[in-house]
Scaffold this motif. Structure first.
Motif, PDB file in Angstrom:
ATOM      1  N   CYS A  89       0.884  -1.229  -0.327  1.00 22.37           N
ATOM      2  CA  CYS A  89      -0.186  -0.056  -0.104  1.00 22.37           C
ATOM      3  C   CYS A  89       0.909   1.021  -0.144  1.00 22.37           C
ATOM      4  CB  CYS A  89      -0.829   0.046   0.909  1.00 22.37           C
ATOM      5  SG  CYS A  89      -2.301  -1.113   1.036  1.00 22.37           S
ATOM      6  N   LEU A  90       2.301   1.065   0.581  1.00 20.44           N
ATOM      7  CA  LEU A  90       3.029   2.520   0.525  1.00 20.44           C
ATOM      8  C   LEU A  90       3.319   2.494  -0.545  1.00 20.44           C
ATOM      9  CD1 LEU A  90       5.276   2.654   4.020  1.00 20.44           C
ATOM     10  CD2 LEU A  90       4.035   3.699   3.356  1.00 20.44           C
ATOM     11  N   GLU A  91       3.871   1.847  -1.820  1.00 28.89           N
ATOM     12  CA  GLU A  91       3.784   2.035  -2.875  1.00 28.89           C
ATOM     13  C   GLU A  91       2.937   2.373  -4.188  1.00 28.89           C
ATOM     14  OE1 GLU A  91       5.673  -1.672  -4.037  1.00 28.89           O
ATOM     15  OE2 GLU A  91       7.164  -1.925  -2.972  1.00 28.89           O
ATOM     16  N   ALA A  92       1.844   2.510  -3.364  1.00 21.24           N
ATOM     17  CA  ALA A  92       0.617   2.879  -3.915  1.00 21.24           C
ATOM     18  C   ALA A  92       0.452   4.489  -3.109  1.00 21.24           C
ATOM     19  CB  ALA A  92      -1.025   2.050  -4.069  1.00 21.24           C
ATOM     20  N   GLY A  93       0.965   4.984  -2.533  1.00 24.94           N
ATOM     21  CA  GLY A  93       0.879   5.803  -2.007  1.00 24.94           C
ATOM     22  C   GLY A  93      -0.241   6.026  -0.928  1.00 24.94           C
ATOM     23  N   ARG A  94      -0.988   4.897  -0.040  1.00 25.42           N
ATOM     24  CA  ARG A  94      -1.946   4.635   0.753  1.00 25.42           C
ATOM     25  C   ARG A  94      -1.357   4.030   1.579  1.00 25.42           C
ATOM     26  NH1 ARG A  94      -4.188   1.572  -3.438  1.00 25.42           N
ATOM     27  NH2 ARG A  94      -3.460  -0.556  -2.917  1.00 25.42           N
ATOM     28  N   TYR A  95      -1.853   4.731   3.563  1.00 26.56           N
ATOM     29  CA  TYR A  95      -1.044   4.524   4.949  1.00 26.56           C
ATOM     30  C   TYR A  95      -2.119   3.444   5.394  1.00 26.56           C
ATOM     31  CZ  TYR A  95       1.590   8.240   3.074  1.00 26.56           C
ATOM     32  OH  TYR A  95       2.521   9.060   3.023  1.00 26.56           O
ATOM     33  N   THR A  96      -1.365   1.577   4.919  1.00 25.12           N
ATOM     34  CA  THR A  96      -2.771   1.280   5.609  1.00 25.12           C
ATOM     35  C   THR A  96      -1.843   0.200   6.515  1.00 25.12           C
ATOM     36  OG1 THR A  96      -3.493   0.477   3.739  1.00 25.12           O
ATOM     37  CG2 THR A  96      -4.338  -0.716   5.003  1.00 25.12           C
ATOM     38  N   PRO A  97      -2.752  -0.074   8.200  1.00 29.73           N
ATOM     39  CA  PRO A  97      -1.701  -0.683   8.917  1.00 29.73           C
ATOM     40  C   PRO A  97      -1.662  -2.372   8.745  1.00 29.73           C
ATOM     41  CG  PRO A  97      -4.419   0.268   9.766  1.00 29.73           C
ATOM     42  CD  PRO A  97      -3.998   0.333   8.426  1.00 29.73           C
ATOM     43  N   VAL A  98      -0.477  -2.490   9.043  1.00 23.16           N
ATOM     44  CA  VAL A  98       0.109  -4.069   8.972  1.00 23.16           C
ATOM     45  C   VAL A  98      -0.845  -5.088   9.070  1.00 23.16           C
ATOM     46  CG1 VAL A  98       1.502  -3.977  10.884  1.00 23.16           C
ATOM     47  CG2 VAL A  98       1.933  -5.725   8.421  1.00 23.16           C
ATOM     48  N   ALA A  99      -1.616  -5.731   9.026  1.00 23.05           N
ATOM     49  CA  ALA A  99      -2.502  -7.561   9.516  1.00 23.05           C
ATOM     50  C   ALA A  99      -1.705  -8.750   9.637  1.00 23.05           C
ATOM     51  CB  ALA A  99      -3.258  -7.493   9.045  1.00 23.05           C
ATOM     52  N   GLU A 100      -0.205  -8.944   8.821  1.00 22.01           N
ATOM     53  CA  GLU A 100       0.227 -10.090   8.295  1.00 22.01           C
ATOM     54  C   GLU A 100       1.492 -10.214   7.852  1.00 22.01           C
ATOM     55  OE1 GLU A 100      -1.932 -12.606   8.741  1.00 22.01           O
ATOM     56  OE2 GLU A 100      -3.556 -11.934   7.983  1.00 22.01           O
ATOM     57  N   VAL A 101       2.701 -10.565   8.002  1.00 20.29           N
ATOM     58  CA  VAL A 101       4.281 -10.335   7.776  1.00 20.29           C
ATOM     59  C   VAL A 101       3.977 -11.779   6.925  1.00 20.29           C
ATOM     60  CG1 VAL A 101       6.159 -10.567   8.762  1.00 20.29           C
ATOM     61  CG2 VAL A 101       4.611 -10.023   9.878  1.00 20.29           C
ATOM     62  N   HIS A 102       4.204 -11.467   6.084  1.00 20.75           N
ATOM     63  CA  HIS A 102       4.495 -12.074   4.532  1.00 20.75           C
ATOM     64  C   HIS A 102       6.091 -12.685   4.963  1.00 20.75           C
ATOM     65  CE1 HIS A 102       3.606 -14.220   0.860  1.00 20.75           C
ATOM     66  NE2 HIS A 102       4.099 -13.847   0.107  1.00 20.75           N
ATOM     67  N   HIS A 103       6.228 -14.107   3.915  1.00 29.48           N
ATOM     68  CA  HIS A 103       7.198 -14.263   3.351  1.00 29.48           C
ATOM     69  C   HIS A 103       7.423 -13.976   2.540  1.00 29.48           C
ATOM     70  CE1 HIS A 103       7.009 -16.294   8.054  1.00 29.48           C
ATOM     71  NE2 HIS A 103       8.369 -16.255   8.052  1.00 29.48           N
ATOM     72  N   VAL A 104       8.258 -13.762   1.803  1.00 27.13           N
ATOM     73  CA  VAL A 104       8.437 -13.524   0.191  1.00 27.13           C
ATOM     74  C   VAL A 104       9.164 -15.498  -0.408  1.00 27.13           C
ATOM     75  CG1 VAL A 104      10.042 -12.377  -1.722  1.00 27.13           C
ATOM     76  CG2 VAL A 104       9.700 -10.993   0.801  1.00 27.13           C
ATOM     77  N   HIS A 105       9.935 -15.600   0.427  1.00 27.58           N
ATOM     78  CA  HIS A 105      10.341 -17.170  -0.424  1.00 27.58           C
ATOM     79  C   HIS A 105       9.323 -17.984   1.613  1.00 27.58           C
ATOM     80  CE1 HIS A 105      12.037 -20.298  -2.214  1.00 27.58           C
ATOM     81  NE2 HIS A 105      12.657 -20.610  -1.840  1.00 27.58           N
ATOM     82  N   PRO A 106       8.480 -18.463   0.688  1.00 25.73           N
ATOM     83  CA  PRO A 106       7.556 -19.950   1.743  1.00 25.73           C
ATOM     84  C   PRO A 106       8.683 -20.803   2.502  1.00 25.73           C
ATOM     85  CG  PRO A 106       6.561 -19.627  -0.105  1.00 25.73           C
ATOM     86  CD  PRO A 106       7.919 -19.198  -0.424  1.00 25.73           C
ATOM     87  N   LEU A 107       8.405 -20.754   3.240  1.00 23.38           N
ATOM     88  CA  LEU A 107       9.299 -22.059   5.064  1.00 23.38           C
ATOM     89  C   LEU A 107       9.164 -23.002   3.844  1.00 23.38           C
ATOM     90  CD1 LEU A 107       7.707 -20.395   8.270  1.00 23.38           C
ATOM     91  CD2 LEU A 107       9.994 -19.442   6.727  1.00 23.38           C
ATOM     92  N   GLU A 108       8.184 -23.599   3.332  1.00 22.66           N
ATOM     93  CA  GLU A 108       7.954 -25.258   2.914  1.00 22.66           C
ATOM     94  C   GLU A 108       9.011 -25.270   1.812  1.00 22.66           C
ATOM     95  OE1 GLU A 108       4.710 -26.039   1.505  1.00 22.66           O
ATOM     96  OE2 GLU A 108       3.363 -24.241   1.366  1.00 22.66           O
ATOM     97  N   TYR A 109       9.462 -24.520   0.897  1.00 20.24           N
ATOM     98  CA  TYR A 109      10.514 -24.089  -0.019  1.00 20.24           C
ATOM     99  C   TYR A 109      11.418 -23.487   0.289  1.00 20.24           C
ATOM    100  CZ  TYR A 109       6.210 -25.067  -2.672  1.00 20.24           C
ATOM    101  OH  TYR A 109       4.916 -25.301  -2.988  1.00 20.24           O
ATOM    102  N   GLY A 110      11.541 -23.406   1.352  1.00 20.78           N
ATOM    103  CA  GLY A 110      13.258 -23.516   2.026  1.00 20.78           C
ATOM    104  C   GLY A 110      13.535 -21.540   1.932  1.00 20.78           C
ATOM    105  N   GLY A 111      12.688 -20.434   2.320  1.00 17.68           N
ATOM    106  CA  GLY A 111      12.320 -19.693   2.799  1.00 17.68           C
ATOM    107  C   GLY A 111      12.775 -19.668   4.499  1.00 17.68           C
ATOM    108  N   THR A 112      13.677 -18.228   5.036  1.00 16.47           N
ATOM    109  CA  THR A 112      13.593 -17.278   6.089  1.00 16.47           C
ATOM    110  C   THR A 112      13.175 -17.047   6.964  1.00 16.47           C
ATOM    111  OG1 THR A 112      15.353 -16.546   5.842  1.00 16.47           O
ATOM    112  CG2 THR A 112      16.401 -19.263   5.824  1.00 16.47           C
ATOM    113  N   HIS A 113      12.877 -16.895   8.370  1.00 12.61           N
ATOM    114  CA  HIS A 113      12.495 -15.866   8.601  1.00 12.61           C
ATOM    115  C   HIS A 113      13.450 -14.200   8.898  1.00 12.61           C
ATOM    116  CE1 HIS A 113       8.953 -18.406  10.720  1.00 12.61           C
ATOM    117  NE2 HIS A 113      10.024 -18.403  11.192  1.00 12.61           N
ATOM    118  N   GLY A 114      14.671 -14.524   7.604  1.00  9.32           N
ATOM    119  CA  GLY A 114      15.159 -13.272   8.062  1.00  9.32           C
ATOM    120  C   GLY A 114      14.441 -12.225   7.610  1.00  9.32           C
ATOM    121  N   PRO A 115      14.998 -10.827   8.151  1.00 11.66           N
ATOM    122  CA  PRO A 115      14.089  -9.686   8.021  1.00 11.66           C
ATOM    123  C   PRO A 115      13.431  -9.228   6.175  1.00 11.66           C
ATOM    124  CG  PRO A 115      15.540  -9.634   9.420  1.00 11.66           C
ATOM    125  CD  PRO A 115      15.696 -10.899   9.305  1.00 11.66           C
TER     126      PRO A 115
END
Length: 132
Positions: A75-101
């Motif tokens: 939303c920030l990239e689109a110019g909107r200010y919306t509170p966060v509700a979820e934290v998304h893993h860019v690369h899913p954990l089931e496919y080797g992703g991590t909790h790295g920032p």
């Protein structure tokens, strides 16, 4: 007022299923029952392997990430200010992703749902083949 996904015209007063509290929101449960419903879901419906990945360690990492990134990044990239509700893993954990920032993104619920659908390829599935 900040620009958000829903306007007052999009929202309706409705009663929550557990206690009948009138809500003017997209949320399904009142705050009192949301935690209980989440616990019930994690205990009885969610895959135990997924629960193991999202334990207390994940909750601490998530809380720190949300504190550092309190608004939906899409939303920030689109110019909107919306509170966060979820934290998304860019690369899913089931496919080797991590909790790295660098592997996480703060998203609102609509943006997270859209991203999850794209990641899971739900909308472009091959036709089902039924066998008898």
């Amino acid at each position: 007022m900040s620009d958000v996904h829903a306007t007052d015209d999009d929202l309706n007063y409705r009663a929550t299923p557990l206690c009948g509290t009138q809500l003017f929101t997209h949320e399904r449960y009142c705050e009192q029952h949301a935690k209980a419903e989440d616990a019930r879901y994690r205990r009885y419906q969610r895959d135990p392997k997924i629960n193991a990945r999202y334990g207390s360690r994940w909750r601490k990492i998530r809380a720190a990430y949300v504190a550092a990134h309190p608004l939906c990044e899409d939303c920030l990239e689109a110019g909107r200010y919306t509170p966060v509700a979820e934290v998304h893993h860019v690369h899913p954990l089931e496919y080797g992703g991590t909790h790295g920032p660098s592997k996480l993104r703060s998203l609102c619920t609509p943006c997270h749902s859209r991203q999850t659908a794209l990641d899971d390829d739900r909308w472009r599935q091959a036709p089902r083949v039924y066998t008898y």
